[in-house]
Motif scaffolding. Structure first.
Motif, PDB file in Angstrom:
ATOM      1  N   LEU A   1       0.846  -1.208   0.000  1.00 23.96           N
ATOM      2  CA  LEU A   1       0.000   0.000   0.000  1.00 23.96           C
ATOM      3  C   LEU A   1       0.876   1.252   0.000  1.00 23.96           C
ATOM      4  CD1 LEU A   1      -2.879  -0.903   2.521  1.00 23.96           C
ATOM      5  CD2 LEU A   1      -3.138  -0.399   0.072  1.00 23.96           C
ATOM      6  N   ALA A   2       1.982   1.196   0.747  1.00 25.62           N
ATOM      7  CA  ALA A   2       2.892   2.348   0.786  1.00 25.62           C
ATOM      8  C   ALA A   2       3.515   2.564  -0.596  1.00 25.62           C
ATOM      9  CB  ALA A   2       3.973   2.142   1.844  1.00 25.62           C
ATOM     10  N   ARG A   3       3.896   1.475  -1.249  1.00 26.83           N
ATOM     11  CA  ARG A   3       4.479   1.588  -2.588  1.00 26.83           C
ATOM     12  C   ARG A   3       3.445   2.129  -3.575  1.00 26.83           C
ATOM     13  NH1 ARG A   3       7.599  -4.314  -2.363  1.00 26.83           N
ATOM     14  NH2 ARG A   3       8.917  -3.752  -0.597  1.00 26.83           N
ATOM     15  N   TYR A   4       2.221   1.649  -3.430  1.00 25.08           N
ATOM     16  CA  TYR A   4       1.123   2.115  -4.279  1.00 25.08           C
ATOM     17  C   TYR A   4       0.895   3.612  -4.073  1.00 25.08           C
ATOM     18  CZ  TYR A   4      -3.864   2.826  -5.439  1.00 25.08           C
ATOM     19  OH  TYR A   4      -5.051   3.312  -5.915  1.00 25.08           O
ATOM     20  N   PHE A   5       0.834   4.027  -2.813  1.00 27.57           N
ATOM     21  CA  PHE A   5       0.605   5.442  -2.520  1.00 27.57           C
ATOM     22  C   PHE A   5       1.753   6.294  -3.072  1.00 27.57           C
ATOM     23  CE2 PHE A   5       0.972   9.210   0.227  1.00 27.57           C
ATOM     24  CZ  PHE A   5      -0.277   9.767   0.023  1.00 27.57           C
ATOM     25  N   HIS A   6       2.970   5.812  -2.885  1.00 27.68           N
ATOM     26  CA  HIS A   6       4.152   6.533  -3.385  1.00 27.68           C
ATOM     27  C   HIS A   6       4.034   6.749  -4.898  1.00 27.68           C
ATOM     28  CE1 HIS A   6       8.469   7.011  -4.537  1.00 27.68           C
ATOM     29  NE2 HIS A   6       8.531   7.654  -3.378  1.00 27.68           N
ATOM     30  N   GLU A   7       3.670   5.695  -5.604  1.00 26.34           N
ATOM     31  CA  GLU A   7       3.546   5.795  -7.060  1.00 26.34           C
ATOM     32  C   GLU A   7       2.418   6.738  -7.463  1.00 26.34           C
ATOM     33  OE1 GLU A   7       3.582   2.037  -9.618  1.00 26.34           O
ATOM     34  OE2 GLU A   7       1.611   2.900 -10.064  1.00 26.34           O
TER      35      GLU A   7
ATOM     36  N   VAL B   1       0.946   9.248  -5.679  1.00 22.04           N
ATOM     37  CA  VAL B   1       1.178  10.659  -5.351  1.00 22.04           C
ATOM     38  C   VAL B   1       2.168  11.274  -6.328  1.00 22.04           C
ATOM     39  CG1 VAL B   1       2.035  12.283  -3.622  1.00 22.04           C
ATOM     40  CG2 VAL B   1       0.692  10.354  -2.923  1.00 22.04           C
ATOM     41  N   ALA B   2       3.168  10.472  -6.711  1.00 14.03           N
ATOM     42  CA  ALA B   2       4.180  10.994  -7.636  1.00 14.03           C
ATOM     43  C   ALA B   2       3.531  11.441  -8.945  1.00 14.03           C
ATOM     44  CB  ALA B   2       5.239   9.918  -7.906  1.00 14.03           C
ATOM     45  N   GLN B   3       2.386  10.829  -9.269  1.00 14.98           N
ATOM     46  CA  GLN B   3       1.719  11.178 -10.535  1.00 14.98           C
ATOM     47  C   GLN B   3       0.748  12.343 -10.399  1.00 14.98           C
ATOM     48  OE1 GLN B   3       0.011   7.495 -11.906  1.00 14.98           O
ATOM     49  NE2 GLN B   3       2.013   6.509 -12.017  1.00 14.98           N
ATOM     50  N   LEU B   4       0.455  12.762  -9.162  1.00 15.08           N
ATOM     51  CA  LEU B   4      -0.486  13.880  -8.997  1.00 15.08           C
ATOM     52  C   LEU B   4       0.219  15.184  -9.364  1.00 15.08           C
ATOM     53  CD1 LEU B   4      -2.292  13.144  -5.584  1.00 15.08           C
ATOM     54  CD2 LEU B   4      -3.011  12.565  -7.915  1.00 15.08           C
ATOM     55  N   PRO B   5      -0.461  16.038 -10.131  1.00 16.18           N
ATOM     56  CA  PRO B   5       0.175  17.283 -10.538  1.00 16.18           C
ATOM     57  C   PRO B   5       0.587  18.129  -9.326  1.00 16.18           C
ATOM     58  CG  PRO B   5      -1.986  17.012 -11.601  1.00 16.18           C
ATOM     59  CD  PRO B   5      -1.826  15.875 -10.657  1.00 16.18           C
ATOM     60  N   GLY B   6       1.807  18.593  -9.336  1.00 18.22           N
ATOM     61  CA  GLY B   6       2.280  19.500  -8.286  1.00 18.22           C
ATOM     62  C   GLY B   6       2.871  18.801  -7.079  1.00 18.22           C
ATOM     63  N   PHE B   7       2.727  17.473  -6.995  1.00 17.82           N
ATOM     64  CA  PHE B   7       3.245  16.773  -5.815  1.00 17.82           C
ATOM     65  C   PHE B   7       4.642  16.215  -6.071  1.00 17.82           C
ATOM     66  CE2 PHE B   7      -1.146  16.960  -4.521  1.00 17.82           C
ATOM     67  CZ  PHE B   7      -1.070  17.033  -3.137  1.00 17.82           C
TER      68      PHE B   7
ATOM     69  N   LEU C   1      -7.607   9.116   0.688  1.00 18.95           N
ATOM     70  CA  LEU C   1      -6.615  10.173   0.877  1.00 18.95           C
ATOM     71  C   LEU C   1      -6.200  10.758  -0.468  1.00 18.95           C
ATOM     72  CD1 LEU C   1      -4.701  11.868   2.565  1.00 18.95           C
ATOM     73  CD2 LEU C   1      -3.066   9.977   2.533  1.00 18.95           C
ATOM     74  N   LEU C   2      -5.984   9.901  -1.440  1.00 20.76           N
ATOM     75  CA  LEU C   2      -5.598  10.395  -2.767  1.00 20.76           C
ATOM     76  C   LEU C   2      -6.685  11.320  -3.326  1.00 20.76           C
ATOM     77  CD1 LEU C   2      -4.058   7.074  -4.149  1.00 20.76           C
ATOM     78  CD2 LEU C   2      -2.821   9.240  -3.850  1.00 20.76           C
ATOM     79  N   GLN C   3      -7.943  10.918  -3.122  1.00 20.69           N
ATOM     80  CA  GLN C   3      -9.062  11.768  -3.590  1.00 20.69           C
ATOM     81  C   GLN C   3      -9.015  13.145  -2.945  1.00 20.69           C
ATOM     82  OE1 GLN C   3     -12.796   9.954  -2.570  1.00 20.69           O
ATOM     83  NE2 GLN C   3     -12.372   8.150  -3.838  1.00 20.69           N
ATOM     84  N   ILE C   4      -8.771  13.158  -1.633  1.00 21.13           N
ATOM     85  CA  ILE C   4      -8.747  14.451  -0.933  1.00 21.13           C
ATOM     86  C   ILE C   4      -7.599  15.309  -1.468  1.00 21.13           C
ATOM     87  CG2 ILE C   4      -8.569  15.588   1.335  1.00 21.13           C
ATOM     88  CD1 ILE C   4      -9.583  12.950   2.578  1.00 21.13           C
TER      89      ILE C   4
ATOM     90  N   VAL D   1      -6.294  15.242  -4.393  1.00 18.98           N
ATOM     91  CA  VAL D   1      -6.659  15.739  -5.731  1.00 18.98           C
ATOM     92  C   VAL D   1      -7.622  16.905  -5.598  1.00 18.98           C
ATOM     93  CG1 VAL D   1      -7.923  15.186  -7.844  1.00 18.98           C
ATOM     94  CG2 VAL D   1      -6.252  13.570  -6.933  1.00 18.98           C
ATOM     95  N   SER D   2      -8.667  16.727  -4.794  1.00 19.48           N
ATOM     96  CA  SER D   2      -9.680  17.782  -4.766  1.00 19.48           C
ATOM     97  C   SER D   2      -9.160  19.049  -4.088  1.00 19.48           C
ATOM     98  CB  SER D   2     -10.977  17.286  -4.110  1.00 19.48           C
ATOM     99  OG  SER D   2     -10.754  17.042  -2.764  1.00 19.48           O
ATOM    100  N   GLU D   3      -8.203  18.908  -3.167  1.00 20.70           N
ATOM    101  CA  GLU D   3      -7.658  20.096  -2.509  1.00 20.70           C
ATOM    102  C   GLU D   3      -6.727  20.901  -3.401  1.00 20.70           C
ATOM    103  OE1 GLU D   3      -8.098  21.929   0.233  1.00 20.70           O
ATOM    104  OE2 GLU D   3      -9.869  20.648   0.198  1.00 20.70           O
ATOM    105  N   THR D   4      -6.160  20.245  -4.406  1.00 17.58           N
ATOM    106  CA  THR D   4      -5.169  20.946  -5.232  1.00 17.58           C
ATOM    107  C   THR D   4      -5.689  21.208  -6.644  1.00 17.58           C
ATOM    108  OG1 THR D   4      -4.161  18.801  -5.732  1.00 17.58           O
ATOM    109  CG2 THR D   4      -3.177  20.068  -3.968  1.00 17.58           C
ATOM    110  N   ALA D   5      -6.956  20.777  -6.883  1.00 17.47           N
ATOM    111  CA  ALA D   5      -7.504  20.963  -8.234  1.00 17.47           C
ATOM    112  C   ALA D   5      -7.793  22.429  -8.494  1.00 17.47           C
ATOM    113  CB  ALA D   5      -8.782  20.145  -8.401  1.00 17.47           C
ATOM    114  N   GLY D   6      -7.585  22.835  -9.710  1.00 20.24           N
ATOM    115  CA  GLY D   6      -7.935  24.196 -10.188  1.00 20.24           C
ATOM    116  C   GLY D   6      -7.236  25.244  -9.406  1.00 20.24           C
TER     117      GLY D   6
END
Ligand SMILES: *Cc1c(COP(=O)(O)O)cnc(C)c1O
Length: 478
Positions: free
Chosen positions: A385-391, A393-399, A468-471, A473-478
């Motif tokens: 799960l940690a490896r999944y989260f790491h991968e 988050v790395a793909q989220l814009p700005g992170f 957590l990933l959803q949050i 994304v929505s906190e940093t969108a737009g």
């Protein structure tokens, strides 16, 4: 003249209310079970973090002379204790290092408390003492320690670290006059309970050498060796190296193989704080991450972290049990009946405690009831799960993500297109806490404000990580 019938009769008639009858006991127990069931049923939808508004005052009152009905007390518990703050039983707990709360441990505590077996001394409860010894043996085998190893079940990692440091101190024969020359080596990522333990053990004045770390926050072994050699040339007496097998901050594992061979060559005691990481040895990916742990002189691991137990369960393991005993064993005249049989030490000989809760049962019951297989799977799941989260988050814009996780801690931060980065990350942290489903924490790494998740709860699965990933994304969108 005292009227004994009257005097004792009166007192007994009241004191006997401490032993209620079967119906009353069953009522209390069944209401407590109902409470627990409601609590557990509600977990998937419950908030993981509730800010304390400080409005509840039911806990402030004095203890009354007369009884209070259990229904009222359970209501108070729900509202004032199990409401506000972080919910450590929730799978959404991804902050600090999460604890657990396996239900069979509660049964173990219940049974241990009812029978109130005195596990400190073999003579008093040979079964309880043997069970604890067996559990320590199992952990020592897991860690790869030899047959002469011993240990103790403690209240947690902090007390276990204290016990190990006191053992190391006495094994090295450090006297007060030696302290100013007796150097200790660790990285700045060592848990603060180690500093606390050094202070409590009277070692605060030992010179501390902070070994530099590589980019992944692991101790630089080559520099450690150079520092020890330089100190020795300058008339110092290097004696203790504290390494981490899973730092609390970033989950980094120090290079234990190299460090242990340096310690052997340089005659230093190697203590490894594996309070967080130790039980990952139960899965293959974890064993790959922890090479060299078996060479430590002492190890701390926390069942209330990696074995998902409720708080109050740590363990210290020492390569040579005799040294643990030498640092802790005392004799008293009133304990003369309690000689150890056939030389085996009792838990109290290996601990600062005499009376202690029978901690073995809360560990033994879940391990036996479930068998090891689901523990291995759960620990492996946390690493993935940690490896999944790491991968992800790395793909989220700005992170930006920290190092690929050694274990199950992932550090990350948001780089806003404009404005102050720390403020932007504080805002994200706040938004996660306001949402309440997931709890994460922050730290400072290399001077920078950093968000972190620590995945270790047995109730944490992909769903929680995706929330957590959803949050994010929505906190940093737009
Ligand atoms: C949690 C932790 C500790 C402290 O253990 P407690 O059980 O909280 O007393 C020590 N070292 C490390 C690496 C930890 O993660």
């Amino acid at each position: 003249m005292t009227d004994w019938d009257e005097k004792l009769g009166q007192l007994e008639s009241v004191s006997r209310s401490l032993e209620p009858g079967c119906d009353q006991r069953k009522d209390w127990i069944s209401r407590s079970i109902d409470y627990a069931e409601t609590f557990i049923d509600g977990l998937p939808d419950a908030r993981t973090y509730v800010r304390d508004l400080g409005q509840s005052s039911v806990l402030d009152g004095a203890i009354p002379e007369s009884p209070t009905p259990i229904s009222e007390l359970l209501d108070q518990l729900a509202e004032s204790v199990d409401g506000p703050g972080i919910n450590p039983a929730s799978g959404g707990h991804l902050g600090y290092i999460p604890g657990g709360g396996l239900v069979p441990s509660a049964l173990g505590d219940f049974l241990a408390d009812v029978a109130n077996r005195y596990s400190g001394v073999h003579f008093a409860s040979p079964g309880a003492a043997r069970m604890e010894r067996q559990l320590v043996r199992w952990m020592a085998d897991l860690a790869g320690l030899p047959a002469e190893a011993g240990g103790d079940l403690t209240s947690g990692g902090s007390t276990a670290n204290l016990s190990a440091i006191v053992t190391a101190r006495d094994a090295a024969g450090i006297r007060p006059a030696d302290i100013p020359r007796s150097t200790i080596y660790m990285s700045r990522q060592v848990h603060h309970c180690v500093d606390k333990a050094l202070r409590v053990a009277g070692l605060e004045e030992c010179p501390l050498r902070f070994v530099p770390m590589d980019q992944r926050h692991r101790m630089e072994a080559a520099v450690l060796e150079a520092m020890i050699i330089a100190d020795r040339e300058n008339g110092m007496q290097p004696w203790l190296v504290v390494a981490s097998a899973g730092t609390t901050d970033s989950g980094a594992v120090d290079p234990l193989l190299q460090i242990s061979s340096i310690c052997r060559k340089q005659a230093c005691w190697l203590h490894v704080d594996a309070a967080y990481g130790g039980f990952f040895l139960l899965c293959e990916e974890g064993r790959e991450a922890l090479p060299g742990l078996q060479h430590a002189d002492s190890i701390v691991m926390d069942p209330h972290k990696g074995l998902f137990l409720p708080y109050g369960s740590g363990a210290v393991l020492v390569r040579d049990e005799e040294l643990l005993a030498r640092a802790h064993r005392y004799q008293a005249d009133y304990m003369q009946d309690a000689q150890p049989p056939e030389g085996g030490y009792s838990p109290a000989d290996l601990s600062a405690e005499l009376s202690r809760p029978f901690r073995g049962l809360r560990l033994w019951l879940p391990l036996k009831l479930f068998g090891l297989e689901p523990f291995r799977a759960a620990l492996s799941e946390k690493l993935w799960l940690a490896r999944y989260f790491h991968e992800q988050v790395a793909q989220l814009p700005g992170f930006e993500v920290g190092p690929y996780p050694d274990l199950s801690v992932v550090t990350f931060r948001y780089n806003p297109p404009q404005g102050d980065a720390e403020q932007a990350n504080r805002k994200i942290l706040q938004a996660v806490h306001d949402d309440g489903r997931i709890f994460i924490s922050s730290t400072r790494l290399d001077g920078e404000f950093t968000l972190r998740v620590a995945i270790l709860h047995f109730r944490t699965h992909r769903r929680e990580v995706d929330y957590l990933l959803q949050i994010l994304v929505s906190e940093t969108a737009g």
